[in-house]
Design an enzyme around this catalytic site. Structure first.
Site, mmCIF file in Angstrom:
data_model
loop_
_atom_site.group_PDB
_atom_site.id
_atom_site.type_symbol
_atom_site.label_atom_id
_atom_site.label_comp_id
_atom_site.label_asym_id
_atom_site.label_seq_id
_atom_site.Cartn_x
_atom_site.Cartn_y
_atom_site.Cartn_z
ATOM 1 N N VAL A 66 -6.000 16.057 3.643
ATOM 2 C CA VAL A 66 -5.833 14.685 4.122
ATOM 3 C C VAL A 66 -6.877 13.771 3.475
ATOM 4 C CG1 VAL A 66 -5.951 13.209 6.177
ATOM 5 C CG2 VAL A 66 -4.659 15.343 6.241
ATOM 6 N N ALA B 94 -5.524 12.969 0.121
ATOM 7 C CA ALA B 94 -4.408 12.026 0.226
ATOM 8 C C ALA B 94 -4.894 10.614 0.518
ATOM 9 C CB ALA B 94 -3.433 12.492 1.319
ATOM 10 N N GLU B 95 -5.796 10.452 1.477
ATOM 11 C CA GLU B 95 -6.278 9.113 1.798
ATOM 12 C C GLU B 95 -7.072 8.530 0.633
ATOM 13 O OE1 GLU B 95 -8.160 6.285 5.204
ATOM 14 O OE2 GLU B 95 -7.814 8.395 5.684
ATOM 15 N N SER B 96 -7.791 9.364 -0.080
ATOM 16 C CA SER B 96 -8.556 8.886 -1.236
ATOM 17 C C SER B 96 -7.638 8.338 -2.320
ATOM 18 C CB SER B 96 -9.412 10.019 -1.807
ATOM 19 O OG SER B 96 -10.365 10.450 -0.864
ATOM 20 N N SER C 9 -5.657 5.095 -0.909
ATOM 21 C CA SER C 9 -6.530 3.924 -0.817
ATOM 22 C C SER C 9 -6.928 3.425 -2.194
ATOM 23 C CB SER C 9 -7.774 4.252 0.013
ATOM 24 O OG SER C 9 -7.421 4.506 1.356
#
Length: 139
Positions: A57, A60-62, A65
């Site tokens: 996760v 994925a967020e890195s 964003s």
């Protein structure tokens, strides 16, 4: 679009951050996606020796964003993740995982991303949805 300049900018953003700690590297970009990879080593394992969902996760967020950052006018906005959901479909013990973020919705305020986490053979490891928000910078 200067692909190498964008990737260099993404790599520069990673210095002294969680992305550097997890060895996340941005490797490809186009007009509608951004790709990063992360090595699967004991540093990102859960206790039973497979890739930790939290590390997945974070990857994925890195990438989602960072994609918002490069595809939106960040001289006027801050980008923040506001919601993330992940379905972990397959485990992996070693090698690299790749995160490809593509737009589902590119709004002026909110953006919705699909991030597919795959292995070297393009097997789907996790499917992630990320919502980001563009917050105006105040003077």
């Amino acid at each position: 679009m200067d692909k190498e300049l964008i990737l260099a900018k993404c790599r520069e953003m990673c210095k002294s951050t969680l992305m550097e700690t997890l060895d996340i590297e941005f490797i490809d970009v186009s007009e509608n996606y951004l790709v990063a990879k992360m090595p699967v080593t004991p540093r990102v394992h859960q206790p039973d020796g497979v890739l930790h969902g939290g590390a997945t996760v974070a990857l994925a967020e890195s990438v989602g964003s960072a994609a918002s950052y490069i595809f939106l006018n960040t001289s006027e906005f801050y980008i923040r993740g506001i919601e993330i959901s992940a379905n972990h479909l397959k485990s992996i013990k070693e090698g690299d995982v790749f995160a490809k973020a593509t737009f589902i919705h590119k709004g002026r305020t909110t953006q919705l991303w699909e991030i597919r986490i795959t292995d070297i053979e393009d097997n789907l490891i996790s499917l992630v949805k990320l919502t980001t928000i563009a917050l105006p910078k105040t003077k």
